[in-house]
Design a protein around this motif. Structure first.
Motif, PDB file in Angstrom:
ATOM      1  N   ASP A 150       0.987  -1.030  -0.014  1.00 18.65           N
ATOM      2  CA  ASP A 150       0.042   0.150  -0.118  1.00 18.65           C
ATOM      3  C   ASP A 150       0.868   1.210   0.124  1.00 18.65           C
ATOM      4  O   ASP A 150       2.122   1.086  -0.218  1.00 18.65           O
ATOM      5  CB  ASP A 150      -0.870  -0.020   1.035  1.00 18.65           C
ATOM      6  N   GLN A 151       0.327   2.088   0.331  1.00 17.98           N
ATOM      7  CA  GLN A 151       1.135   3.464   0.078  1.00 17.98           C
ATOM      8  C   GLN A 151       2.338   3.824   1.270  1.00 17.98           C
ATOM      9  O   GLN A 151       3.223   4.496   0.903  1.00 17.98           O
ATOM     10  CB  GLN A 151       0.388   4.716   0.252  1.00 17.98           C
ATOM     11  N   THR A 152       2.361   2.781   2.245  1.00 20.98           N
ATOM     12  CA  THR A 152       3.240   2.827   3.148  1.00 20.98           C
ATOM     13  C   THR A 152       4.641   1.703   2.946  1.00 20.98           C
ATOM     14  O   THR A 152       5.616   1.714   3.244  1.00 20.98           O
ATOM     15  CB  THR A 152       2.842   2.453   4.466  1.00 20.98           C
ATOM     16  N   GLY A 153       4.473   1.099   1.698  1.00 16.57           N
ATOM     17  CA  GLY A 153       5.327   0.139   1.317  1.00 16.57           C
ATOM     18  C   GLY A 153       4.682  -1.363   0.835  1.00 16.57           C
ATOM     19  O   GLY A 153       3.806  -1.632   1.158  1.00 16.57           O
ATOM     20  N   PRO A 154       5.850  -2.054   0.672  1.00 16.85           N
ATOM     21  CA  PRO A 154       5.330  -3.570   0.380  1.00 16.85           C
ATOM     22  C   PRO A 154       5.030  -4.361   2.009  1.00 16.85           C
ATOM     23  O   PRO A 154       5.658  -3.851   2.930  1.00 16.85           O
ATOM     24  CB  PRO A 154       6.733  -4.161   0.146  1.00 16.85           C
ATOM     25  N   ARG A 172      -2.469   2.434  -3.900  1.00 16.55           N
ATOM     26  CA  ARG A 172      -1.431   3.449  -3.926  1.00 16.55           C
ATOM     27  C   ARG A 172      -1.894   4.512  -2.890  1.00 16.55           C
ATOM     28  O   ARG A 172      -1.041   5.204  -2.351  1.00 16.55           O
ATOM     29  CB  ARG A 172      -1.792   4.283  -5.199  1.00 16.55           C
ATOM     30  N   TYR A 173      -3.143   4.730  -2.585  1.00 17.47           N
ATOM     31  CA  TYR A 173      -3.607   5.719  -1.723  1.00 17.47           C
ATOM     32  C   TYR A 173      -4.459   4.964  -0.337  1.00 17.47           C
ATOM     33  O   TYR A 173      -5.736   5.090  -0.638  1.00 17.47           O
ATOM     34  CB  TYR A 173      -4.669   6.674  -2.429  1.00 17.47           C
ATOM     35  N   ALA A 182       0.302  -0.347   9.194  1.00 16.22           N
ATOM     36  CA  ALA A 182       0.904   0.926   9.012  1.00 16.22           C
ATOM     37  C   ALA A 182       1.066   1.191  10.440  1.00 16.22           C
ATOM     38  O   ALA A 182       2.119   1.518  11.074  1.00 16.22           O
ATOM     39  CB  ALA A 182       0.491   1.789   8.121  1.00 16.22           C
ATOM     40  N   SER A 183      -0.037   1.255  11.011  1.00 16.87           N
ATOM     41  CA  SER A 183       0.000   1.946  12.317  1.00 16.87           C
ATOM     42  C   SER A 183       0.727   1.173  13.347  1.00 16.87           C
ATOM     43  O   SER A 183       1.527   1.722  14.319  1.00 16.87           O
ATOM     44  CB  SER A 183      -1.592   2.404  12.890  1.00 16.87           C
TER      45      SER A 183
END
Length: 373
Positions: A265-269, A295-296, A302-303
């Motif tokens: 996702d937007q934070t990477g693989p 992409r977005y 991520a958190s």
């Protein structure tokens, strides 16, 4: 063991309850109570963080390296930014969503004076008055306002109701469960994910399935504003699979059918090993699936990483059409996703070194470098 029999009626009943329990980020307590009651009914013990994120453990044959699956119960919503002279309310969004999807929505304002119903309207809402200007006005949150269904003509009238700046606004989900298997509603992101976790849990308990290692079932309350799984993990967790929506739209490989496995996702693989494991499990268990890159988009994974968790993360999704709008999914995707979660919980540990947070290079993983041919 035989293929898990996911109870779709149970899944949809839990989803209906969740959808009809307002829970925009910052106003999630009642949804937390609902989940806790269901976990108790299933016979699971659980813990809550101070703000209400939930973690429940399904004991495995071994304790470590523990696994986690996570979904978020909070949804999009809005907040009162200002009370206007005419008695209407200016709003700001909770989470990232377009005011285009707010126009015409029925909503509830939760205030000190009680809950008030209303409608979110564009500033120029009457074609009989504004003619073609109703189609040419800009699309943004300054161009909409909430009309309260109460006798209010001024700012003072609104304050008299107890409605103030900062009050939370919950958007009606308007759910429809279709005979075709489609489910249409707001807030399927991520209440459909929460219901899928519950359905997987219910199946494992009913069929007496034991995870390979301790598996934590996490429910977060602030994913839509980026906090998500930042403070709900236990130290023994070495890998976490996030369950959320996959965006079915032009240019995407997601589908409303089967499981969409996110590669990035937007934070990477996402973690190479964990993601590959999930793809292989889907193949081995004949679970329809596809891969995609967003992409977005960001998620509870991520958190958790941004909060400093040294864990492997992956993202499994149910394809959703018109995400963050009037969303649509198909019930079979939720069934397939629940099956994959069970396959993951029952799968063997492949990276034993992950049981320790730190160690030497012995047992560390490899990634292939040889050319194909």
């Amino acid at each position: 063991m035989p293929r898990p029999a996911i109870d779709l009626a149970y899944l949809k009943a839990r989803l209906s309850e969740l959808l009809n329990t307002p829970s925009p980020t910052g106003y999630t307590d009642e949804a937390v109570w609902l989940l806790c009651r269901e976990l108790e009914r299933l016979g699971l013990t659980y813990e809550l963080t101070r703000r209400g994120a939930i973690r429940a453990r399904l004991a495995g044959r071994d304790a470590k390296p523990a696994r986690a699956v996570v979904a978020h119960v909070d949804t999009l919503g809005a907040q009162v930014k200002a009370v206007k002279d005419n008695g209407r309310l200016e709003l700001v969004p909770i989470g990232h969503w377009s005011s285009r999807f707010a126009e015409g929505a029925r909503a509830t304002v939760f205030s000190e004076g009680g809950a008030y119903r209303g409608t979110i309207l564009p500033l120029k809402a009457s074609g009989h008055t504004f003619n073609e200007e109703v189609d040419s006005q800009p699309v943004n949150w300054r161009q909409v306002e909430l009309r309260i269904d109460a006798v209010v003509h001024s700012r003072a009238d609104v304050h008299g109701l107890g409605v103030e700046i900062g009050d939370i606004v919950a958007i009606d989900p308007q759910p429809e469960f279709m005979d075709s298997g489609f489910i249409v509603s707001r807030h399927l992101d991520d209440k459909a994910g929460v219901a899928t976790l519950l359905a997987a849990l219910e199946c494992m308990i009913r069929e007496e399935r034991v995870p390979t290692v301790d598996t934590w079932w996490l429910f977060t309350i602030a994913e839509e504003v980026g906090h998500g799984a930042s403070s709900v993990l236990v130290p023994d967790v070495a890998s976490m699979v996030t369950v959320d929506n996959g965006t079915t739209a032009p240019g995407q490989n997601s589908s409303e059918f089967g499981v969409t496995i996110a590669m990035a996702d937007q934070t990477g693989p996402f973690d190479w090993h964990l993601t590959r494991k999930l793809v292989h499990l889907a193949r081995d268990h004949d679970i329809p699936h596809q891969k995609d890159v967003f992409r977005y988009y960001r998620s509870d994974s991520a958190s958790a990483l941004e909060a400093g968790a040294d864990i492997r993360t992956a993202l499994l999704t149910f394809g959703i059409d018109a995400s963050h709008g009037y969303e649509r999914i198909h019930e079979t995707a939720l069934r397939d996703l629940a099956r994959l979660l069970i396959a993951y919980a029952e799968s063997e540990v492949e990276i034993g070194r992950d049981a320790k947070r730190l160690g030497g290079v012995k047992g560390f993983t490899h990634q292939p470098l040889d050319e194909g041919g």
